[in-house]
Design an enzyme around this catalytic site. Structure first.
Site: not given
Lengths: 454, 426
Positions: B135, B137, B202-203, B351, B355, B385, B392
């Site tokens: 179901f 494709c 599926n895809t 970094c 930031c 965060c 890094c």
């Protein structure tokens, strides 16, 4: 029985020469360049840029390669360094940008910045693109003396800004050390002249070849006839060993032989000894040793008076010549030239005697008193060059031109003590590198442009 | 040594690695090579009714990322283009020769019960272990009212699933399309229809790139392109999330999940299984590297299980599901801040600029007394965060360190800033 020096031509076949003098570092292909480019971290405030004397925005040009914008990469490079193609081939990157690469800290394997720079600039050259356009003519004229890296970089930048530039060059061809000094295998396929054509391609630069300062034109004349003058005189004097009988046949200046080799149409026609000794520790020593080895010399030995770390040739250059079969002997200095019995033509070199050296308690170099001798059909002197200001002597202007430690004194704009005269390259103090000469020419051109527009 | 054997809705296989329904499982030759290489099972490439469909040249597009090929993969191939009889004969032969492996048959026929009934009987006759209803494709077949055209309508999913359950004794796996707003709708529908399991994803409908010379989507077929289905490593996070959503949905409780989507390594498999998959299916990785990759998937998973003390996959199956929650259930009083290990730092400054330019200006770019670069976190400014940690390039150089806020667990549902907050109980 041998009774004289074994010096002959044609030690190596033409086919062998063609392959041994081919590109030492073949260029990257597209795929390799992409993979290498993807290794660049695109550092903030990148250390490699700081290490580049011409401030090339290295992370940006590498990112452009990675995105497939190779022309943009070349433009970024050439905008900062018009000889980016030559510098990609001859810069000691292992002591400049690549030494600064943060990947060294991480894995001891820097991004191959030099190879990527070559990839981008080669691509632009191969497509015959000219990214620079001259600004409208300013009506100002500038004389540049010396068509080496400093002079050409200065001329190009001035021409771009709309000034008319006349370049005076004493030699029959332009290019300076790029044309006469760099080892042949670093610049195969006439790269120096291709780059020269590219630089002149911007327009507004007139070359006057065979015109020597001090002989055909004087500094005072130039100052009179032009709005500004740039001196890119280079170094014009090979230092002597300081031993007796240096005029003996077989004792040669390395720079002269290298220039001859670069200009030779048939390298096999150059006379090469079976045993060769090179004295010195810089790139000239490496270049002459490697090239004479490639030309068929059987034993080539570089003798240097200090240790490997003191050599101005980098560790990579030392490895390179050693891998070509050249032997390096450290800690010895020349003492005596010993000749064959003199004949009608004079005395020819047979061997050279060295004294071992060491550093004394005060860190000064001293001889140990012990000696050894090396058989040598030829000895090449590569103990450095100097700037001898013959070209500017005896001229009214020269009296006002300040010198410092035997070179022309300049400020940060590469302006001399004469406000309308600028100088750069090997005739001023600083790193004796192509890349530094280009930077000098560029900075001088900027200052001249500002001055002429003021 | 860990036991990798797998029991998925009663279908047994020596390991949890199946090849997904796709080109690698289109015929006996490929499937036997796969089973010899060590794959636990295969889902045979989707069978349809005769006459078979036809395919185009080319069929694939791919994304390269930083020189890595096939970081994302896209195809416009349809279901099998071989006659039904040939496929059924080969399936029967393979199942007979490889009784210990799972042989599942993927099916797609028009949305009428008779069609399903007819093909189910023929598949059952091969001795296959189960069926998977395609179901999903997203191209070519969907325009004909099949594939994702069914998968996008929960009522159809339920209806067809029910027909299949009523007309076969074989376990029914419903393969879901991700090209839908809420994956729970078709998953619940499959469950209502009696499905034993769902498999996903599926895809994803995709245009992988545009050929800027020919001005057409790739792959270009005689000057034109069409949308395809996207898969490969790039889609794994999307698949993982959808698997997790179904695994934690109370209405889907008891519904087995076969995880699909960019799985290429044992670690990927372990992640899918911990987030609810009973086994996993692989396609793009095999198409990129060949069937041999299953060796490392099996040994890697077993070694990791030994290290963690898992005797079977059952002991970590669903282990991460209870910790997969809605955002509002996260502890707002939990705080971490970034810490830079100066000994590991290579001074690239990534970094800092991430930031500084795009986040909270919490990293200082300094120079030490030797003018060497030094990057330091400004603790008071850091919101934890962890962008810096991700950009890094050095493993473990930047870590997130927990900070004791002295405050108890509290989430958004009771937060004073939440206009819809529930009053805390006295």
């Amino acid at each position: 029985m041998t009774s004289g020096p074994d010096i002959t031509t044609g030690r190596v076949s033409a086919a062998e020469l063609a392959s041994s003098f081919d590109d030492i570092h073949p260029p990257l292909d597209r795929r390799t360049a992409l993979i290498e480019a993807s290794r660049c971290y695109f550092c903030y405030d990148a250390p490699c840029v700081e290490a580049c004397p011409t401030d090339i925005d290295i992370p940006s040009f590498i990112r452009s390669i990675a995105t497939g914008n190779v022309k943009g990469a070349a433009e970024t490079i050439l905008d900062a360094n018009i000889m980016g193609g030559m510098c990609a081939r001859v810069c000691p990157v292992e002591e400049l940008c690549e030494e600064a690469c943060v990947r060294n800290t991480q894995e001891d394997k820097p991004v191959t910045i030099g190879a990527l720079q070559r990839y981008a600039t080669d691509d632009l050259f191969d497509h015959g693109l000219q990214p620079f356009k001259r600004a409208p003519d300013t009506g100002k004229r500038v004389a540049v003396v010396g068509a080496g890296p400093a002079g050409l970089a200065c001329a190009h930048a001035l021409a771009r800004s709309g000034h008319a530039v006349v370049v005076y060059e004493a030699r029959p061809r332009a290019g300076g050390l790029n044309e006469y000094g760099i080892a042949a295998y670093k610049v195969p396929n006439d790269f120096a002249q291709r780059e020269l054509d590219f630089i002149l391609g911007v327009g507004g630069i007139e070359l006057k070849l065979g015109m020597a300062l001090g002989r055909d034109v004087s500094l005072s004349e130039l100052r009179q006839n032009y709005d500004a003058v740039f001196l890119g005189l280079g170094q014009n004097h090979a230092r002597a060993l300081g031993v007796e009988q240096e005029a003996m046949s077989g004792v040669l200046n390395a720079v002269d032989f290298i220039a001859e080799l670069r200009q030779a149409t048939d390298k096999a026609a150059l006379p090469i000894g079976r045993s060769i000794v090179v004295i010195g520790g810089g790139n000239t020593a490496i270049d002459i040793a490697t090239q004479t080895k490639l030309l068929g010399a059987e034993d080539v030995t570089i003798v240097y008076r200090r240790g490997p770390d003191h050599m101005s040739a980098t560790w990579k250059e030392q490895q390179w010549t050693q891998s070509n079969g050249v032997r390096i002997k450290y800690w010895a200095q020349p003492r005596r030239l010993i000749g064959w019995p003199a004949d009608a033509k004079g005395t020819a070199l047979k061997e050279i005697e060295f004294e071992y050296t060491q550093l004394d308690e005060d860190g000064r170099l001293t001889g140990t008193g012990d000696t050894f001798a090396l058989l040598a059909d030829q000895v090449f002197k590569a103990v450095g060059q100097a700037f001898v200001p013959t070209a500017i002597e005896g001229d009214r202007s020269s009296e006002l031109l300040e010198m410092v430690y035997g070179r022309i004194a300049v400020n940060e704009d590469r302006q001399t003590s004469l406000p309308d005269v600028f100088a750069g390259g090997d005739c001023v103090a600083g790193l004796d590198l192509t890349v530094q000469a280009v930077q000098d020419g560029k900075l001088a051109a900027r200052a001249i442009d500002r001055k002429l527009r003021a | 040594m860990a036991d990798l054997s797998n029991d998925f809705v009663g279908i047994k296989s020596p390991n949890p690695f199946w090849l997904a329904s796709a080109p690698p499982t289109d015929k006996q030759y490929n499937v036997e090579r796969a089973l010899r290489a060590g794959w636990g099972g295969v889902v045979w490439k989707t069978l349809g009714e005769d006459p078979p469909i036809v395919n185009t040249a080319s069929r694939y597009g791919a994304i390269q990322y930083n020189g890595t090929r096939v970081a994302g993969f896209n195809n416009i191939e349809l279901i099998t283009d071989r006659p039904l009889d040939v496929n059924l004969q080969e399936i029967k032969q393979v199942k007979r020769d490889w009784p210990d492996r799972a042989i599942i048959v993927s099916l797609m026929v028009p949305c009428e019960e008779d069609h399903w009934k007819a093909i189910l009987a023929r598949v059952e006759e091969t001795g296959a272990d189960g069926i998977e209803l395609n179901f999903g494709c997203p191209h070519g077949m969907s325009e004909r009212g099949m594939g994702s055209a069914v998968g996008q309508v929960p009522d159809y999913v339920e209806m067809v699933t029910r027909w299949c359950k009523q007309n076969t004794r074989m376990p029914v796996i419903v393969k879901l399309t991700p090209n839908i707003t809420n994956i729970l709708m078709p998953a619940r529908a499959a469950k209502r229809g009696g499905a034993d399991a769902v498999s996903l994803i599926n895809t994803i409908q995709s245009v992988v790139s545009v050929d800027l010379d020919r001005m057409a989507p790739e792959p270009v077929v005689d000057g034109r392109g069409t949308h395809g289905g996207y898969c490969g490593p790039a889609v794994r996070p999307i698949a993982l999330r959808m698997v997790g959503e179904i695994a934690r949905d109370p209405e889907c409780a008891g519904l087995a999940i076969s995880g699909i989507g960019g799985i290429a390594t044992w670690r990927d498999a372990a992640e899918f299984i911990s987030l609810g998959a009973g086994n996993v299916q692989v396609c793009t990785a095999a198409m990129t590297h060949g069937f041999k990759i299953v060796e490392d998937m099996a040994s890697g998973l077993a070694n990791w299980m030994d290290e963690k003390g898992h005797a079977t996959t059952g002991t970590f199956h669903r282990a991460a599901v209870p910790n997969f929650v809605n955002w509002e259930e996260l502890n707002l009083n939990y705080k971490t801040i970034a810490k830079i290990d100066q000994d590991l730092c290579i001074q690239c400054g990534k970094c800092y600029i991430a930031c500084e330019d795009t986040s909270h200006q919490s990293i200082a770019a300094l120079r030490d007394d030797q003018n060497k670069r030094r990057y330091e976190v400004i603790d008071e400014e850091c919101v934890g965060c962890n962008l810096c940690m991700h950009v890094c390039p050095v493993d473990d150089c930047i870590t997130m360190v927990e900070v004791d806020t002295g405050r108890d667990y509290a989430n958004w549902t009771t937060h004073p800033n939440n206009p819809m907050r529930k009053e805390a109980a006295e």
